[in-house]
Scaffold this motif. Structure first.
Motif, PDB file in Angstrom:
ATOM      1  N   MET A   1       1.000  -1.420   0.014  1.00 54.52           N
ATOM      2  CA  MET A   1       0.076  -0.030   0.011  1.00 54.52           C
ATOM      3  C   MET A   1       1.055   1.280   0.071  1.00 54.52           C
ATOM      4  O   MET A   1       1.832   1.207   0.811  1.00 54.52           O
ATOM      5  CB  MET A   1      -0.801  -0.015   1.347  1.00 54.52           C
ATOM      6  N   GLN A   2       0.394   2.238  -0.861  1.00 57.37           N
ATOM      7  CA  GLN A   2       1.269   3.539  -0.788  1.00 57.37           C
ATOM      8  C   GLN A   2       0.471   4.270  -0.060  1.00 57.37           C
ATOM      9  O   GLN A   2      -0.703   4.698  -0.189  1.00 57.37           O
ATOM     10  CB  GLN A   2       1.214   4.040  -2.483  1.00 57.37           C
ATOM     11  N   TYR A   3       1.270   5.165   1.208  1.00 61.50           N
ATOM     12  CA  TYR A   3       0.675   6.148   1.911  1.00 61.50           C
ATOM     13  C   TYR A   3       0.971   7.374   1.529  1.00 61.50           C
ATOM     14  O   TYR A   3       2.150   7.646   0.780  1.00 61.50           O
ATOM     15  CB  TYR A   3       1.266   5.809   3.248  1.00 61.50           C
ATOM     16  N   ILE A   4      -0.001   8.262   1.679  1.00 62.73           N
ATOM     17  CA  ILE A   4       0.100   9.632   1.044  1.00 62.73           C
ATOM     18  C   ILE A   4       0.113  10.480   1.964  1.00 62.73           C
ATOM     19  O   ILE A   4      -0.943  10.784   2.843  1.00 62.73           O
ATOM     20  CB  ILE A   4      -0.723  10.051   0.033  1.00 62.73           C
ATOM     21  N   PRO A 111      -8.829   4.080   9.407  1.00 58.41           N
ATOM     22  CA  PRO A 111      -8.354   3.661   8.091  1.00 58.41           C
ATOM     23  C   PRO A 111      -7.130   3.089   8.097  1.00 58.41           C
ATOM     24  O   PRO A 111      -6.315   3.387   8.807  1.00 58.41           O
ATOM     25  CB  PRO A 111      -8.604   5.114   7.419  1.00 58.41           C
ATOM     26  N   LYS A 112      -7.078   1.967   7.329  1.00 55.86           N
ATOM     27  CA  LYS A 112      -5.729   1.210   7.189  1.00 55.86           C
ATOM     28  C   LYS A 112      -4.811   2.114   6.370  1.00 55.86           C
ATOM     29  O   LYS A 112      -3.499   1.684   6.325  1.00 55.86           O
ATOM     30  CB  LYS A 112      -6.098  -0.225   6.840  1.00 55.86           C
ATOM     31  N   ASP A 113      -5.089   3.122   5.846  1.00 60.56           N
ATOM     32  CA  ASP A 113      -4.281   4.055   4.914  1.00 60.56           C
ATOM     33  C   ASP A 113      -3.700   5.209   5.658  1.00 60.56           C
ATOM     34  O   ASP A 113      -3.302   6.307   4.862  1.00 60.56           O
ATOM     35  CB  ASP A 113      -4.643   4.142   3.415  1.00 60.56           C
ATOM     36  N   TRP A 114      -4.157   5.228   6.782  1.00 59.86           N
ATOM     37  CA  TRP A 114      -3.803   6.479   7.641  1.00 59.86           C
ATOM     38  C   TRP A 114      -2.339   6.745   7.433  1.00 59.86           C
ATOM     39  O   TRP A 114      -1.319   6.005   7.464  1.00 59.86           O
ATOM     40  CB  TRP A 114      -4.275   6.394   9.080  1.00 59.86           C
ATOM     41  N   ALA A 115      -1.917   8.079   7.193  1.00 59.54           N
ATOM     42  CA  ALA A 115      -0.644   8.651   6.967  1.00 59.54           C
ATOM     43  C   ALA A 115      -0.407   9.916   8.067  1.00 59.54           C
ATOM     44  O   ALA A 115      -1.522  10.720   8.047  1.00 59.54           O
ATOM     45  CB  ALA A 115      -0.153   8.685   5.497  1.00 59.54           C
TER      46      ALA A 115
END
Length: 511
Positions: A1-4, A111-115
């Motif tokens: 996964m790419q985190y932003i 959220p699993k993509d938290w950054a």
């Protein structure tokens, strides 16, 4: 996964979902005991810890069970400052912290993509402390907001926290070299060649500005006795402030922006940098990850964002910089001749460094301004002048640097502007072209301890004054025996701060 990672001021509202989840993750880490390697205070101690100061600020008590000695030895007091490892070490520190917050967020149903967001104080109207950090309340009005800390005093130590945009700069982005020199010339964009360096004396360009400046002015100092520092002002407490991580995310972003010029702006290829200090028998870089699993990394592991799995929403150029052709045109080269160097480094980056002059004695800093005179060696001054005069044909004029050496003191919140060659009695505000730069003394207290790692020799700051010297040369005003240097603090410096500059010197750097 790419985190932003996104700009905190452009998330939609003060308590947008990424910030709300950040607060919940911070609260989860703060709920853990100091002895737990993934706790908030343990992570703060990775950056640095001064136990008496922590106790005075209320972050350590006699009732706190301490971590295992093996964990303290492996993880604590690890931050790299005054070192070419400054950027890669902090990138790994951010990644590990972010992973721990994300783990807490996911366990809380987030959220699993938290950054991690970043704070870009350079953007218009983004200089203020993000509102979620400024209030003791959660968005529902209830107290105990984990993003708020009372030990944040701001530039004027009055509790109004912001970054004075007229006092920060991106001059470091114009430096073509990552690694600098320790002999008085450019310290480079990323710092000077060192081993493991928890508190080095000479800070690199991006570390000096804006890194140190934002730390010192956001943290400030408690105006009430005993005048304790704000958390952000001192390296031994900075990691305890939740805004620390958004500030460092912006510094990390600027490193990536700097790297986007493939002709000049490249990271070191030296084995000692790539493999890190562990390769020569010194401490390794190591962080506790979710589940208390240690993660070891090297600078080589930190250079590719794609492989690291994250990026930023904005990597547009931070500044156009001063390319070589513009400087050569200014110094008299024809436009055609100057354009030959288009795309070349911003300035000559030769490693030959020579002392041009220095003042005669240590300079105490107190009150609202102080001055000193740098005695110039006639031969060296003429050498600089000859280099500038020959710029039209040689294409390699000298760069010139002002050094503030062995700066010592007790107040990390002290900050000042440095002016060169002001007319006698002039108001500095009327001469922005004579501003050499601005200095914040982040880390000076620790660097001044006689029993510290560097025996109290203090910090050294290097400011490029090439533009000023160019202007003096073009105005036939560089043929002088002395150059006056004026130190103008952002607010009067009390004598109790005991700030002194050991020596003020000027160096030339060329081929």
């Amino acid at each position: 996964m790419q985190y932003i990672r996104e700009d905190v001021w452009e998330l939609g509202n003060d308590w947008a979902a990424p910030i709300l989840w950040y607060a919940r993750g911070v609260a989860a880490m703060k709920s853990r005991a100091l002895a737990v390697p993934t706790s908030w205070r343990f992570y703060g101690a990775i950056h640095g810890i001064d136990r008496p100061l922590w106790k005075a600020l209320g972050y350590l008590s006699a009732a706190d069970p301490l971590p295992r000695s093996a964990d303290v030895k492996r993880f604590w007091q690890q931050c790299q400052h005054g070192s070419w490892y400054f950027l890669p070490w902090h990138r790994g520190y951010l990644l590990a912290f972010e992973a721990n917050i994300r783990d807490a967020v996911i366990k809380l149903g987030g959220p699993k993509d938290w950054a991690l967001p970043y704070w870009n104080y350079f953007k218009p109207n983004q200089f203020k402390l993000p509102p979620a950090f400024a209030s003791p309340n959660w968005p529902d009005g209830k107290g105990n907001n984990p993003l708020f800390v009372p030990q944040r005093y701001g530039p004027n130590s009055d509790g109004k926290v912001y970054v004075p945009v007229d006092q920060i700069n991106l001059d470091a982005m114009s430096d073509p070299d990552f690694t600098g020199v320790s002999s008085g010339g450019s310290p480079g964009f990323g710092g000077i060649d060192t081993g493991f360096e928890h508190g080095g004396s000479t800070h690199g360009g991006i570390e000096t500005q804006p890194h140190d400046w934002v730390h010192g002015l956001v943290g400030g100092e408690n105006p009430k006795p005993p005048h304790l520092p704000g958390l952000m002002s001192d390296p031994d407490t900075a990691g305890l402030d939740p805004i620390f991580w958004l500030h460092h995310a912006n510094i990390d972003r600027l490193w990536q922006v700097w790297r986007q010029n493939p002709l000049t702006d490249i990271d070191p290829t030296d084995a000692n940098w790539l493999k890190g200090p562990g390769s020569v028998g010194e401490r390794i870089f190591s962080m506790p990850m979710p589940g208390n699993v240690p993660w070891n990394y090297t600078p080589a592991d930190m250079v590719d964002l794609a492989k690291l799995g994250y990026s930023y929403d904005d990597l547009s150029p931070a500044t156009a910089g001063l390319i070589a052709s513009l400087r050569l045109e200014r110094l008299g080269a024809s436009a055609a001749a100057a354009n030959v160097t288009e795309g070349a480094p911003a300035m000559a980056s030769g490693k030959n460094v020579e002392l041009v002059g220095a003042n005669r004695k240590a300079l105490p800093i107190s009150g609202d301004q102080v001055s000193t005179s740098v005695q110039l060696d006639a031969g060296m001054r003429n050498k600089v002048s000859a280099s500038l005069a020959a710029a039209a044909t040689s294409g390699t004029p000298d760069r010139v640097f002002l050094n503030l050496e062995n700066v010592r003191g007790l107040s990390d919140a002290t900050a000042f502007h440095v002016y060169v060659a002001l007319p006698e009695g002039a108001n500095p505000a009327n001469y922005p072209d004579r501003l050499a730069g601005s200095i914040a003394l982040f880390g000076v207290r620790k660097a001044s301890l006689a029993d510290g790692e560097h025996a109290g020799k203090g910090l050294t700051f290097v400011l490029e004054i090439t533009k000023i010297v160019d202007a003096l040369h073009l105005g036939n005003a560089f043929d002088v025996n002395t150059l006056d240097v004026r130190i103008v603090p952002t607010k009067p410096v009390p004598k109790r701060a005991k700030i002194t500059i050991g020596r003020v010197s000027i160096f030339r750097q060329g081929g």
